[in-house]
Design an enzyme around this catalytic site. Structure first.
Site, PDB file in Angstrom:
ATOM      1  CE  LYS A   1     -34.153  58.381 -31.947  1.00  0.00           C
ATOM      2  NZ  LYS A   1     -35.296  57.567 -32.311  1.00  0.00           N
TER       3      LYS A   1
ATOM      4  NE  ARG B   1     -37.136  55.771 -41.974  1.00  0.00           N
ATOM      5  CZ  ARG B   1     -36.300  55.787 -40.350  1.00  0.00           C
ATOM      6  NH1 ARG B   1     -35.162  56.875 -40.510  1.00  0.00           N
ATOM      7  NH2 ARG B   1     -36.796  55.217 -39.589  1.00  0.00           N
TER       8      ARG B   1
ATOM      9  CE  LYS C   1     -31.310  66.797 -35.525  1.00  0.00           C
ATOM     10  NZ  LYS C   1     -32.333  66.594 -35.886  1.00  0.00           N
TER      11      LYS C   1
HETATM   12  S1  IVH Z   1     -32.450  63.933 -37.350  1.00  0.00           S
HETATM   13  C1  IVH Z   1     -29.572  62.325 -40.213  1.00  0.00           C
HETATM   14  N1  IVH Z   1     -33.640  64.263 -34.748  1.00  0.00           N
HETATM   15  O1  IVH Z   1     -35.163  59.057 -35.021  1.00  0.00           O
HETATM   16  C2  IVH Z   1     -30.408  62.766 -38.992  1.00  0.00           C
HETATM   17  N2  IVH Z   1     -34.081  62.339 -35.908  1.00  0.00           N
HETATM   18  O2  IVH Z   1     -34.094  56.633 -34.478  1.00  0.00           O
HETATM   19  C3  IVH Z   1     -32.146  61.825 -39.179  1.00  0.00           C
HETATM   20  N3  IVH Z   1     -35.928  61.206 -34.183  1.00  0.00           N
HETATM   21  O3  IVH Z   1     -35.358  58.845 -38.434  1.00  0.00           O
HETATM   22  C4  IVH Z   1     -32.479  62.255 -38.237  1.00  0.00           C
HETATM   23  N4  IVH Z   1     -36.702  62.406 -32.801  1.00  0.00           N
HETATM   24  O4  IVH Z   1     -37.384  59.741 -37.248  1.00  0.00           O
HETATM   25  C5  IVH Z   1     -33.864  63.758 -35.911  1.00  0.00           C
HETATM   26  N5  IVH Z   1     -35.359  65.285 -32.926  1.00  0.00           N
HETATM   27  C6  IVH Z   1     -34.760  64.192 -34.060  1.00  0.00           C
HETATM   28  C7  IVH Z   1     -36.071  63.274 -33.842  1.00  0.00           C
HETATM   29  C8  IVH Z   1     -35.326  61.961 -34.699  1.00  0.00           C
HETATM   30  C9  IVH Z   1     -36.880  61.761 -34.238  1.00  0.00           C
HETATM   31  C10 IVH Z   1     -36.301  59.909 -35.341  1.00  0.00           C
HETATM   32  C11 IVH Z   1     -36.218  60.121 -36.613  1.00  0.00           C
HETATM   33  C12 IVH Z   1     -35.117  59.583 -37.381  1.00  0.00           C
HETATM   34  C13 IVH Z   1     -35.135  57.749 -36.031  1.00  0.00           C
HETATM   35  C14 IVH Z   1     -33.775  57.500 -35.656  1.00  0.00           C
END
Ligand code: IVH
Length: 742
Positions: free
Chosen positions: A122, A143, A337
């Site tokens: 993340k 966003r 995921k």
């Molecule tokens: S997936 C529907 N993957 O973290 C899935 N998000 O706290 C949505 N983020 O809004 C996001 N690294 O901006 C995803 N490897 C990652 C991520 C990630 C950072 C951010 C993203 C999201 C936020 C949520």
């Protein structure tokens, strides 16, 4: 905010709900709108979890505008709104393995088993949405609230990590491709950006994410327009006269601000982590989709793994957790995921988060320690900086006892008192940062910090250089012992003359023993003089080299330093804003210190990497008598004052722009860039269509992907050595693809 009518909710919970929503709303406004947070991420997370918990227990409290029902932030009104093709979701967070276990239980219940899971880092950055139509980038947006974001498409042209055209691969780019990802600053760029902010007299960014938001959301288009219109006005005024001078000054300032904004944005990185709407391409697995995206030239994070069991997920989390502070950018957790896109669809979403993904957040590395004192430091250019002295404490991998507080405004903004228990963390997981006080622990013995109005070392009255500067400076550059000591130390530093024997203690000793008045006297030091000073004659414990080893070592290093490259001499002079990049470019362009000192602002500002601000600082410096006296003393001692044609290498890389990325075994980044500059090439930091070569070491990241997308030649270390040794292959005869060795 609508305050819900109480039904069965106890008063205490209801008022806590109101309180939480108020605090969280404010923090969100500040975060997404003004870019300066009121809460640390950890505090925000904690309050948000408490709000979720209250709403879980009393669902009647949930209103449509509760922060739990919204995604991301409100829009600031600065940019045109743009509707995302598909809603951009946020993620539910879990904070420990039990919570994660419950999330996996739910998945298994709904699907009959734990499905294949894609685990990723993340990245702590700023979510953006990119839309490509038939391979062309048509929109880039923040966003916003998840449905409507801000149109920042104009800025995409300055982002090396965002391809404007997808690379043709065996699979042609689809008619429509919407991807989501994270824009961020890595730790090194964040630190250097904050240094620059301070140099420009502005407040530093609290963290890399805020720096990212502030950088991506710059109105560069307006700056370009302003510059064009000022240039038109100037053209209409003719060449001479006071009006024309003023207009020219205005154009220079606008141009320099625009350059700065563009350079700043060009240093951001991007990594894709999701797919929105698509037409003509419907991948079955997200992991598979990443492969295609990569082939189309989009940067996808290299650390992701598909795993098949709960144990594997836990293993991924703990493995990445152990090296959490070793990444070159901030990560705040791991995202898990469901890999199968069909299953993602089946699981669906709530109003703001998918049911098929979750974020595991690592325990925040925020610690508490006692703020023992706030002292001030006087820097080499006179800037007076308050810093925190704390009880030593371990945080994010090392022990910390000091942290800069930047300036008096920052101390007030943070609200800390001397004697407070304070929260401490590392910004970008690197730079220690006091977050704020633990107010509940105050016992009345705490006292406010008072910024001194006089220099603690020389007693001069402190003042900002310009009326709107946040920094105070000691104006006594010539005689203030603190400034001289810092300048002496700087002469020996790695980015300047790299004199190992001239460290902090040696600089202090030289002054205390009265061996130097300032850096002008360094090169006339003798062994007789050094023999009068204990520091240089005493054996260091465990150092069996005998008497005067320190003195001799320092003298021979000084003798060697005199012949170092002109740019290093220039850096060693402590001219404000003149670091290695500007110095290299000045040395190449002007060839001698005399030529630099007699150039005017316009000539200097025309040099690559030197804008009017730096140019003015240079002219100022060379028109000060006592500073020129330093130059003359150095000259008399034989310090090099010009590029030496005899030792300069043939300019085999003249006209070439080369980007070095990743780590090379045989060169530090600095050495690689120096080798390029010494051969007349330009070492750049971001890849564009103007880049001639990208040199990619280990872990090259997105720059290599970008190079491939733009068909820029990519060289490995051997290829780089060959380029340095023999220059580029003749353009006409080089068959395509032969220049690269990776
Ligand atoms: S997936 C529907 N993957 O973290 C899935 N998000 O706290 C949505 N983020 O809004 C996001 N690294 O901006 C995803 N490897 C990652 C991520 C990630 C950072 C951010 C993203 C999201 C936020 C949520």
């Amino acid at each position: 905010m609508d305050i819900p009518e109480p039904v069965s909710v106890p008063e205490r919970e209801r008022s806590r709900w109101v309180e939480l929503v108020t605090v969280i709303d404010e923090a969100r406004d500040r975060y997404y709108g003004a870019d300066r947070p009121t809460l640390s991420d950890a505090e925000y997370d904690e309050l948000f979890q408490e709000l979720l918990e209250i709403e879980r227990r009393f669902p009647e409290l949930v209103t449509a505008d509760s922060p739990t029902q919204l995604v991301g932030g409100a829009r600031s009104g600065m940019f045109e709104p743009v509707q995302h093709q598909q809603q951009m979701l946020s993620l539910d967070d879990v904070f420990d393995l039990d919570e994660l276990g419950r999330w996996l239980d739910r998945l298994a219940r709904e699907l009959g088993e734990v499905p294949a899971l894609l685990c990723e880092l993340k990245v702590d950055g700023l979510a953006v949405d990119l839309v490509y139509r038939s391979g062309e980038l048509v929109s880039m947006a923040t966003r916003g609230d998840g449905r409507v974001g801000e149109d920042v498409t104009f800025n995409a042209q300055y982002l090396a990590s965002v391809p404007r055209r997808l690379t043709e691969s065996e699979a042609p780019a689809p008619q429509l491709l919407e991807v989501r990802g994270e824009m961020f600053f890595d730790n090194a760029e964040f630190a250097s950006l904050n240094d620059e902010m301070l140099d420009l007299g502005r407040s530093p960014f609290a963290n890399a994410r805020n720096a990212g938001a502030g950088t991506l959301r710059q109105r560069i288009d307006r700056r370009v327009e302003d510059l064009r219109s000022a240039e038109r006005d100037l053209a209409g005024l003719g060449k001479a006269g006071r009006g024309a001078d003023r207009a020219r000054g205005h154009v220079d300032r606008l141009r320099s601000e625009l350059d700065h904004a563009i350079r700043r944005i060009g240093r951001m990185r991007f990594t894709v982590h999701g797919i929105g709407s698509t037409e003509g391409w419907h991948p079955d697995l997200q992991s598979q989709a990443y492969g295609c995206l990569e082939r189309w030239g989009l940067p996808v994070a290299s650390t992701n793994e598909v795993v098949g069991s709960r144990t594997d997920v836990v293993e991924f989390i703990s493995r990445q957790g152990e090296r959490r502070f070793d990444f070159d950018h901030e990560i705040d957790g791991v995202v898990i995921k469901v890999d199968d896109v069909g299953l993602q669809r089946r699981l669906g979403q709530t109003s703001r988060t998918p049911r098929w993904a979750v974020a595991y957040k690592y325990p925040p590395e925020v610690v508490r320690t006692r703020l023992l004192d706030i002292r001030v430091n006087v820097g080499r250019t006179g800037r007076v900086t308050p810093f925190a002295v704390m009880e030593p404490v371990r945080v994010a991998g090392s022990t910390v006892s000091m942290a800069t507080l930047h300036n008096a405004h920052e101390v007030t903004r943070k609200g800390v008192l001397i004697g407070d228990m304070v929260f401490l963390r590392k910004a970008g997981d690197v730079i220690p940062e006091v977050i704020g006080p633990v107010v509940e622990e105050r016992d009345g013995s705490q006292r406010p910090f008072v910024m001194p109005d006089r220099c603690p070392e020389c007693g001069s009255i402190l003042a900002p250089e310009k009326s709107d500067d946040v920094d105070l400076r000691c104006p006594n550059s010539r005689l203030c012992p603190a400034q001289i000591r810092e300048r002496l130390f700087h002469v020996g530093s790695r980015g300047a003359l790299d004199i190992a024997g001239l460290g902090w203690k040696a600089a202090v000793a030289l002054m205390e023993c009265g061996l130097v008045d300032d850096e002008g006297d360094l090169f006339s030091l003798t062994s007789e003089a050094l023999a009068t000073c204990d520091f240089f004659t005493k054996e260091k414990p465990g150092d069996g080299r005998g008497l005067a080893a320190n003195a001799e070592a320092l003298l021979s290093q000084l003798a060697r330093a005199k012949t170092k490259a002109l740019w290093r001499i220039l850096v060693a002079l402590s001219i404000r804003h003149v670091g290695p990049t500007a110095a290299r470019s000045l040395a190449t362009r002007f060839g001698s210190l005399d030529a630099i000192s007699s150039a005017d602002v316009a000539e200097l500002a025309a040099c690559d990497g030197v804008g009017p601000v730096i140019a003015e600082a240079i002219v100022d410096w060379f028109t000060t008598d006592w500073r020129m006296a330093i130059v003359e003393k150095w000259r008399a001692c034989g310090v090099r004052m010009a590029e030496d044609a005899a030792d300069s290498l043939p300019h085999t890389l003249a006209g070439l722009t080369i980007v070095v990325t990743g780590s090379l075994a045989g060169f530090s980044r600095n050495q690689a860039e120096e080798a390029i500059a010494a051969r007349g090439g330009k070492a750049a930091s971001s890849v564009s269509s103007k880049t001639d070569y990208v040199v990619a070491g280990e872990n090259p990241g997105s720059k290599q992907a970008k190079a491939l997308a733009l068909s820029v030649s990519v060289l490995g270390e051997d290829g780089f050595r060959a380029l340095l040794d023999s220059g580029p292959p003749a353009r006409d005869s080089a068959p395509t693809g032969e220049q690269g060795d990776s």
